[in-house]
Design an enzyme around this catalytic site. Structure first.
Site, PDB file in Angstrom:
ATOM      1  N   SER A 252       0.828  -1.192   0.000  1.00  0.00           N
ATOM      2  CA  SER A 252       0.000   0.000   0.000  1.00  0.00           C
ATOM      3  C   SER A 252       0.864   1.242   0.000  1.00  0.00           C
ATOM      4  CB  SER A 252      -0.922   0.018   1.217  1.00  0.00           C
ATOM      5  OG  SER A 252      -0.186   0.454   2.344  1.00  0.00           O
ATOM      6  N   LYS A 253       0.277   2.293  -0.517  1.00  0.00           N
ATOM      7  CA  LYS A 253       0.965   3.564  -0.559  1.00  0.00           C
ATOM      8  C   LYS A 253       1.254   4.024   0.866  1.00  0.00           C
ATOM      9  CE  LYS A 253       0.222   8.263  -2.195  1.00  0.00           C
ATOM     10  NZ  LYS A 253      -0.612   9.151  -2.982  1.00  0.00           N
ATOM     11  N   ARG A 254       0.262   3.788   1.731  1.00  0.00           N
ATOM     12  CA  ARG A 254       0.375   4.273   3.094  1.00  0.00           C
ATOM     13  C   ARG A 254       1.598   3.691   3.802  1.00  0.00           C
ATOM     14  NH1 ARG A 254      -4.457   2.875   5.660  1.00  0.00           N
ATOM     15  NH2 ARG A 254      -5.415   3.784   3.838  1.00  0.00           N
ATOM     16  N   ASN A 255       1.873   2.409   3.532  1.00  0.00           N
ATOM     17  CA  ASN A 255       3.033   1.800   4.175  1.00  0.00           C
ATOM     18  C   ASN A 255       4.345   2.187   3.503  1.00  0.00           C
ATOM     19  OD1 ASN A 255       1.225   0.551   5.783  1.00  0.00           O
ATOM     20  ND2 ASN A 255       1.273  -1.396   4.702  1.00  0.00           N
ATOM     21  N   GLY A 256       4.256   3.076   2.509  1.00  0.00           N
ATOM     22  CA  GLY A 256       5.468   3.465   1.803  1.00  0.00           C
ATOM     23  C   GLY A 256       6.059   2.285   1.048  1.00  0.00           C
TER      24      GLY A 256
END
Ligand code: GLU
Length: 473
Positions: A252-256
């Site tokens: 995910s984008k959120r987890n980089g």
């Protein structure tokens, strides 16, 4: 019929390697069958939209060597290629379904829906819309429409029987119609849902092969019912299992998580990334690992896509990247790696810098890493780990070897790699020490590490002053 595949990202300005892997499969299926690869932007969720995202997608795909045959910046005859510009089209088809009694207006308010949801929760059942608006009278519907009551359009699902989805990777899947929700096709803001738009677009854009994440596989029953409702031919479905992050979780984008652009900016070669990614979830019939794009297009076989998810492994990616770097010719290599070097080389000659970069060509696994590798040429002090310090004390000859190197290098007149090679021979003769005990001690003393580029090159580029200083420490 000409094969047409599509890549259909949301314009979030970010592409993780899982999305890119799907794009690669889509591209390869198109190229394998001499077909077209289409880019469609799925921006019906306007909240996720980011400025410049379309350019970003083009840039990413171009870097990877994919030719986009049709897309928002190079329209073909199936445009527009951006879903938000196709609103009228979706509306027309949604109304056609209403006309056919395959869909209906739903005027339920948020409160009504919430209370249905609560009831479902209380019974520990998944929420399915109860279809009450499908039973409204014609007059009531007309009255609501006249009064401007907000509405959505829902698909009317069969309540009994099963729907079959045929997929190249997963085979025949049977879905019980009783679990299918009367899903929303058109939202109250006039935008279609993904579930509706993908069917309309894939049909109108003459897409023959739909390749997408496995998370859409079960949903595909609903899409098939839509194709049937319109009397349209279904595409060939190829659902692909997920690429998981290194921690085993969804990317995910959120987890980089590994974004293509981050990797590119760190100095991973797009060709190596593509090569690595295609083997995540696909394998050729032989054990070949390194492929050019042309080789991939002919070797790719969608029937060999794996059913199970795969894990992103940066070590393996590094291995691929290193292989690709090694294969570059010297000139291309310098051009590639030079911009990554951020250490201060203002007082060095270009020749020195280039030579330095070159001696690491076989060692470098990604561009930015060059700074770590060549660090010892720029630092005054080097660190020797306690383990290597132990090694330096492990043999009585080591001190003698170091001392002899010092003396011989101090008096060397012509400071040049070939001459330095001769010095190593002289030290060997004078001390009677050979092999690991001849090379390792000096390497450790001058660089702090036990492996590195060719020793004479390393000594040469470090320069007499640094070498002698480190040997005498
Ligand atoms: N916009 C969808 C996604 O990014 C595309 C899915 C599909 O290819 O149909 O997941």
């Amino acid at each position: 019929m000409k094969v047409r595949t599509r890549f259909a990202p949301s314009p979030t300005g970010f592409m993780h390697i899982g999305n890119l892997r799907t794009a690669i499969f889509e591209y390869l299926v198109a190229k394998k069958y001499d077909g077209d690869f289409i880019l469609r932007i799925e921006d019906t969720d306007q909240n996720r939209k980011v400025e410049g995202a379309i350019d970003f997608i083009y840039k990413t795909l171009n870097l990877c060597g994919f030719k986009i045959d049709e897309g928002p910046l190079n329209e073909g005859s199936y445009g527009p290629y951006i879903q938000s510009e196709r609103k009228e089209i979706y509306k027309k088809y949604a109304l056609e379904l209403v006309e056919k009694n395959e869909a209906y207006y739903c005027f339920c308010t948020e409160e009504e829906l919430n209370s249905m949801r609560e009831k479902a929760n209380a019974r520990k059942k998944p929420f399915l819309y109860d279809g009450r608006c499908s039973r409204l009278s014609k007059e009531k519907i007309e009255e609501n429409l006249r009064n401007g009551v907000p509405y959505v359009i829902r698909q009317k699902m069969p309540k009994t029987g099963t729907t079959i989805v045929e997929d190249v990777v997963y085979g025949k899947i049977k879905i019980d119609n009783s679990i299918l929700d009367d899903q929303i096709l058109l939202k109250s803001d006039g935008f279609p849902t993904y579930n509706f738009a993908n069917v309309i677009d894939d049909h109108l854009m003459a897409i023959t092969h739909v390749i997408r994440g496995k998370e859409y596989l079960d949903q595909t029953a609903k899409y098939n019912l839509l194709y049937d409702a319109f009397g349209w031919e279904k595409p060939t479905y190829i659902h692909v299992a997920m690429v998981l992050g290194e921690d085993g979780n969804k990317l995910s984008k959120r987890n980089g998580d590994a974004s293509f652009m981050d990797l590119y900016e760190d100095g991973y070669l797009p060709s190596a990334i593509v090569n690595y990614l295609v083997l995540l979830g696909w394998s050729p019939s032989d054990n070949k690992e390194i492929f050019t794009m042309d080789e991939l297009a002919s070797a790719f076989d969608e029937k060999r896509i794996s059913k199970s998810s795969s894990s992103y492994d940066v070590k393996k990616l590094k291995w691929f990247n290193q292989k690709y770097i090694k294969e570059m010719n010297d000139e291309d290599y310098i051009k590639f790696v030079r911009p990554f070097l951020t250490l201060d080389v203002s007082n060095k000659s270009e020749e020195w810098v280039n030579k330095l970069l070159l001696i690491y060509k076989n060692h470098l696994s990604y561009g930015k890493e060059i700074n770590e590798l060549v660090n010892i040429f720029f630092n005054e002090e080097i660190n020797i780990s306690s383990e290597l310090q132990e090694f330096m004390k492990s043999d009585e000859n080591i001190d003698l070897v170091i001392k002899t190197y010092y003396e011989e290098l101090a008096k060397l007149e012509d400071w040049h790699p070939a001459k330095i090679t001769e010095v190593i021979e002289i030290v060997k003769e004078k001390t009677g020490v050979k092999g690991k005990l001849l090379y390792m001690p000096i390497r450790i003393k001058i660089s702090g590490v036990e492996h590195g580029p060719e020793l004479p090159d390393e000594i040469y580029l470090l320069g007499r002053e640094k070498v002698l200083k480190r040997l005498s420490n």
